[in-house]
Design an enzyme around this catalytic site. Structure first.
Site: not given
Length: 300
Positions: A274, A239
């Protein structure tokens, strides 16, 4: 007593170890690997690699949910998704593994489950399609409800980034979505919760979440003991906030930072991680699980 989740034709025992979900984006515009796996052949090769590296489940998404992403129609998403989903579901290597569909459209969820998907992963927790919760209830599959304010195009707007206590407010807002799911016919024991790292969050919010997973559970427990023990998924992989902290502009250079997040998350109680890089994160998860098991043994 063990917490189990009915899935496929059996029960998924969450007490044994943390599960690793491999990300398979079949999109041209995802932030990390957009365009790499749009062909069926490339997608199957990647799914096979992730399974060989330790993935317990493959999460297939055909619509980008990166910040400012433009939304495509359910029909276009289905056209992208189904050839890959059917090919992955038909792989011999996929036997005993789980396939998740990453979508906020009820039509896509319904079609995907009919073609072999075992879970529905909805970044909007039912907020972007008014039929989603009712449809998932009828599909009778586990439902991943993620915390997000707004939609991908607006989630990083200033009004969606206002928190007084991010863990407390995430807990309250995600509990509200789970309650709506229950009222729509999805039993709480079929719901997996995701605090939504990177979605309508600033860097400091993401860090507070990673260090505050027990606080999120404790806050939910004030409203529902059962929901507070729902499986929790975290998705920090590659991210943008990791790039800001580590000065890594390229998303695929953020894997070491992702491993640090996964380590904190698993030690904080996450049940599913994930990730894009399955091999290295699977090793991190194994070490964390071993530490947690040893800690439990010492306490007893």
């Amino acid at each position: 007593m063990k917490r189990v989740l009915p899935i496929k034709s059996g029960l998924w025992d969450l007490s044994q170890r943390t599960s690793v979900m491999g990300i398979l984006n079949v999109t041209p515009d995802s932030f990390s690997d957009g365009g790499k796996f749009v062909s069926v052949e490339a997608a199957v090769t990647q799914a096979r690699l992730m399974i060989s590296e330790g993935a317990d489940m493959i999460d297939i998404g055909a619509q980008s949910t990166r910040p400012m992403a433009s939304r495509i129609s359910a029909e276009e998403e289905i056209d992208r998704l189904m050839p890959v989903l059917e090919a992955v579901a038909g792989m011999p290597e996929a036997e005993g593994k789980l396939i998740s569909v990453d979508t906020f459209y009820s039509e896509v969820a319904s079609e995907a489950v009919s073609k072999g998907a075992h879970l529905v992963n909805d970044v909007s927790a039912g907020q972007l399609d008014s039929n989603m919760l009712r449809v998932v209830a009828g599909l009778r599959v586990p439902y991943i409800a993620m915390h997000m304010r707004g939609e991908p195009h607006t989630m990083q707007n200033s009004e969606n980034l206002q928190y007084d206590d991010v863990c407390k407010q995430i807990a309250s807002e995600i509990y509200s979505r789970v309650k709506d799911a229950e009222l729509s016919g999805i039993p709480a024991w079929r719901v997996i919760i995701d605090p939504g790292i990177g979605f309508s969050k600033k860097t400091e919010h993401n860090l507070d979440i990673l260090m505050g997973l027990p606080n999120i559970r404790a806050e939910i427990a004030r409203k529902s003991f059962g929901v507070s023990h729902a499986p929790m998924l975290i998705g920090p992989s590659r991210k943008k906030f990791l790039g800001q902290i580590c000065s890594r502009i390229a998303a695929d250079e953020r894997d070491p930072a992702t491993i640090a997040c996964v380590t904190a998350g698993v030690l904080g109680g996450a049940n599913i991680v994930r990730v894009h890089n399955v091999r290295d994160n699977a090793d991190s998860v194994k070490v964390c699980d071993a530490m947690l098991k040893q800690s439990t043994k010492n306490l007893s």
